[in-house]
Design an enzyme around this catalytic site. Structure first.
Site, PDB file in Angstrom:
ATOM      1  N   ARG A  70      44.977  38.128  44.448  1.00 21.47           N
ATOM      2  CA  ARG A  70      45.765  36.472  45.006  1.00 21.47           C
ATOM      3  C   ARG A  70      46.325  37.530  45.104  1.00 21.47           C
ATOM      4  NH1 ARG A  70      44.301  31.875  40.834  1.00 21.47           N
ATOM      5  NH2 ARG A  70      45.753  31.170  42.698  1.00 21.47           N
TER       6      ARG A  70
ATOM      7  N   ASP B 126      38.886  33.042  38.432  1.00 24.81           N
ATOM      8  CA  ASP B 126      39.705  31.508  37.993  1.00 24.81           C
ATOM      9  C   ASP B 126      39.472  30.305  38.342  1.00 24.81           C
ATOM     10  OD1 ASP B 126      41.977  33.871  36.962  1.00 24.81           O
ATOM     11  OD2 ASP B 126      43.031  34.011  38.356  1.00 24.81           O
TER      12      ASP B 126
ATOM     13  N   TYR C  18      35.731  42.367  45.704  1.00 22.60           N
ATOM     14  CA  TYR C  18      36.553  41.084  45.978  1.00 22.60           C
ATOM     15  C   TYR C  18      36.402  40.540  48.060  1.00 22.60           C
ATOM     16  CZ  TYR C  18      36.722  39.365  41.211  1.00 22.60           C
ATOM     17  OH  TYR C  18      37.137  39.466  39.884  1.00 22.60           O
TER      18      TYR C  18
ATOM     19  N   ARG D  24      35.718  37.533  34.512  1.00 20.16           N
ATOM     20  CA  ARG D  24      35.786  35.834  34.551  1.00 20.16           C
ATOM     21  C   ARG D  24      36.625  35.971  35.997  1.00 20.16           C
ATOM     22  NH1 ARG D  24      41.228  35.037  29.965  1.00 20.16           N
ATOM     23  NH2 ARG D  24      39.748  36.356  29.022  1.00 20.16           N
TER      24      ARG D  24
END
Length: 254
Positions: free
Chosen positions: A197, A51, A112, A49
């Site tokens: 994050r 965000d 990422y 998933r």
């Protein structure tokens, strides 16, 4: 037959990848487009998933089709599927895989990138984090080295996350200047919810010299999310790659 769909999306309009009752998601749009195109209900399973507001240049989802497609047919299917999808979502390719291949559980590595611009740019409003403050990139890279290896990263995980373990094996983590932006790149076998994050926010505190290298060691050891820095905004984050064992992909003619 099972296939992997390789997709990219600009996440500004979406409440993340995973289908949910109270917000538009990428999974919902992909399933709707597939179901319309193939005139039957189609469900897909994603590699993980993301965000709300997070982007992806590569995310895989697996899907089962009754029909067996050859590579040329898969190219045509991807082309036609793109015609049904919104502008913010694109299918890069569709690939045949073994019957038991799983987009989430067979993934061996995920990467990422987090993008920061430090000069105001209206064209990057939803694609990069505008962070004006001067930061010490060398310090941030020194701190990033502490993240490498298999460790418990509960301190960077969203609270009340239902996971069996907080262990992740981070294989790459570094900051660099790419053109006019500061970019953090990180690769691991898995990531916790909100982890990247939270890591970026904490490393920015190191770069601002609000948090020392020793502080970061203590933050990781504490396992407490409240000890780490604030999460960086979602719109600077991109899922850039998901990797799998070669043996799950079916060569043409097999």
């Amino acid at each position: 037959m099972r296939y992997f769909i390789d997709i990219a999306y600009e996440g500004t309009l979406y409440h993340g990848w995973q289908r949910q009752p109270n917000g538009l998601t990428v999974q919902e749009e992909l399933e709707k487009a597939l179901s319309t195109l193939l005139r039957t209900d189609i469900a897909v399973t994603g590699a993980g998933r993301t965000d709300a507001g997070v982007h992806a240049t590569q995310l895989f989802a697996h899907v089962d089709f009754e029909k067996k497609y050859n590579p040329e047919d898969l190219g045509q299917l991807a082309f036609r599927l793109n015609r049904f999808l919104p502008q913010a979502i694109a299918v890069n390719q569709i690939i045949a895989v073994t019957a038991e291949a799983h987009a989430r559980f067979d993934a061996t590595e995920r990467s990422y990138a987090y993008f920061i611009h430090q000069k105001k740019n209206p064209f990057l409003v939803n694609q990069s984090y505008f962070f004006e403050a001067e930061v010490q990139v060398e310090l941030m890279n020194e701190a990033a080295k502490l993240l490498l290896g298999r460790q418990d990263f509960k301190c960077f995980s969203r609270s009340n996350t239902d996971v069996k373990t907080y262990l992740c094996d981070i294989r790459e983590a570094f900051w660099s200047h790419e053109e006019d932006r500061l970019v953090f790149r990180v690769t691991a076998d898995r990531f916790l919810r909100n982890m990247v994050r939270a890591v970026v926010g904490t490393l920015l505190d190191v770069g601002l010299q609000k948090t020392s290298i020793n502080d970061l060691k203590e933050i990781i050891a504490s396992g407490e999310r409240s000890e780490a820095g604030a999460s960086a905004p979602a719109h600077g984050l991109y899922l850039t790659a998901v990797r799998y064992p070669e043996e799950i992909f079916i060569p043409y003619g097999r």
